[in-house]
Design an enzyme around this catalytic site. Structure first.
Site, PDB file in Angstrom:
ATOM      1  CB  CYS A   5     -81.422  48.318  64.063  1.00  7.31           C
ATOM      2  SG  CYS A   5     -82.375  49.616  63.236  1.00  7.31           S
ATOM      3  CD  GLU A  32     -78.814  55.720  64.131  1.00  6.35           C
ATOM      4  OE1 GLU A  32     -79.902  55.851  63.539  1.00  6.35           O
ATOM      5  OE2 GLU A  32     -78.586  54.779  64.903  1.00  6.35           O
ATOM      6  CG  HIS A  60     -81.711  54.068  59.923  1.00  7.26           C
ATOM      7  ND1 HIS A  60     -82.662  53.123  59.635  1.00  7.26           N
ATOM      8  CD2 HIS A  60     -81.082  53.636  61.048  1.00  7.26           C
ATOM      9  CE1 HIS A  60     -82.623  52.156  60.559  1.00  7.26           C
ATOM     10  NE2 HIS A  60     -81.665  52.443  61.422  1.00  7.26           N
TER      11      HIS A  60
HETATM   12 ZN    ZN Z   1     -81.022  51.375  63.049  1.00 10.88          ZN
END
Ligand code: ZN
Length: 188
Positions: free
Chosen positions: A107, A150, A153
């Site tokens: 990440c 993603e 996130h």
């Molecule tokens: Zn990430």
């Protein structure tokens, strides 16, 4: 210009992104800057939270990875070159409950920290592009993994939250060190 990438444990990484409502030039500009930032950092995906914005927006580019995966975008199978880098707005993921796969992830908000994460192998994702056009993507393998990472996130969820306790325990010293550095940088 690439944007600065936010590192763990900056509080923005835990913020759920607001739904994007205006598909305007401001959104297109941010998305373009995020693509540039992702490419500059050598990443395959980047979420708005990682550039300090709590929005349902992420970008993905898998053109340069050596991995086997398949996809169907809006019922067709266009070459990756035609739709990558991908700008994904307001994604809704439905995992196919058939199989889970475990693979190592990294990440950009956790430099040099990598660990195994188990995730559904196959997903269907409904999203909008930067123009507000809706799309449906079926994908598997690294493509499905990258989009799930993603999309997490965008909801304030990080890959460390999905790691096995044993793996996380091994990474703990590096994660604590990163946290210390991020907090020290925030004070200056
Ligand atoms: Zn990430």
């Amino acid at each position: 210009m690439p944007l600065p990438i936010v590192h763990y444990d900056d509080p923005i990484l835990r913020k759920k992104g607001e739904k994007v409502k205006s598909f305007d030039a401001v959104l297109a500009q941010l998305a373009a800057e995020m693509v540039e930032t992702m490419h500059d950092a050598g990443g395959i995906g980047l979420a708005a939270q990682q550039v300090g914005r709590a929005l349902q927006l992420c970008v993905v580019d898998l053109r340069d990875v050596h991995a086997e995966f398949s996809w169907r975008l809006d019922g067709a199978q266009p070459p990756l070159e035609l739709f990558m880098p991908m700008i994904i707005v307001n994604p809704k993921i439905t995992p196919e409950p058939l199989a889970e796969a475990t693979s190592e992830e990294g990440c950009l908000s956790f430099p040099n920290i990598r660990g195994d994460v188990a995730r559904p192998e196959l997903i269907v994702v409904k999203f909008h592009d930067e123009h507000g056009t809706p799309h449906t993507l079926h994908c598997d393998g690294l493509f499905a993994r990258c989009i799930q990472h993603e999309a997490d996130h965008l909801n304030g969820v990080l890959f460390i939250d999905r790691m096995d306790k044993k793996i996380l325990a091994k990474l703990e010293p590096a994660i604590s060190e990163l946290k210390k550095q991020t907090r020290a940088a925030a004070k200056t």
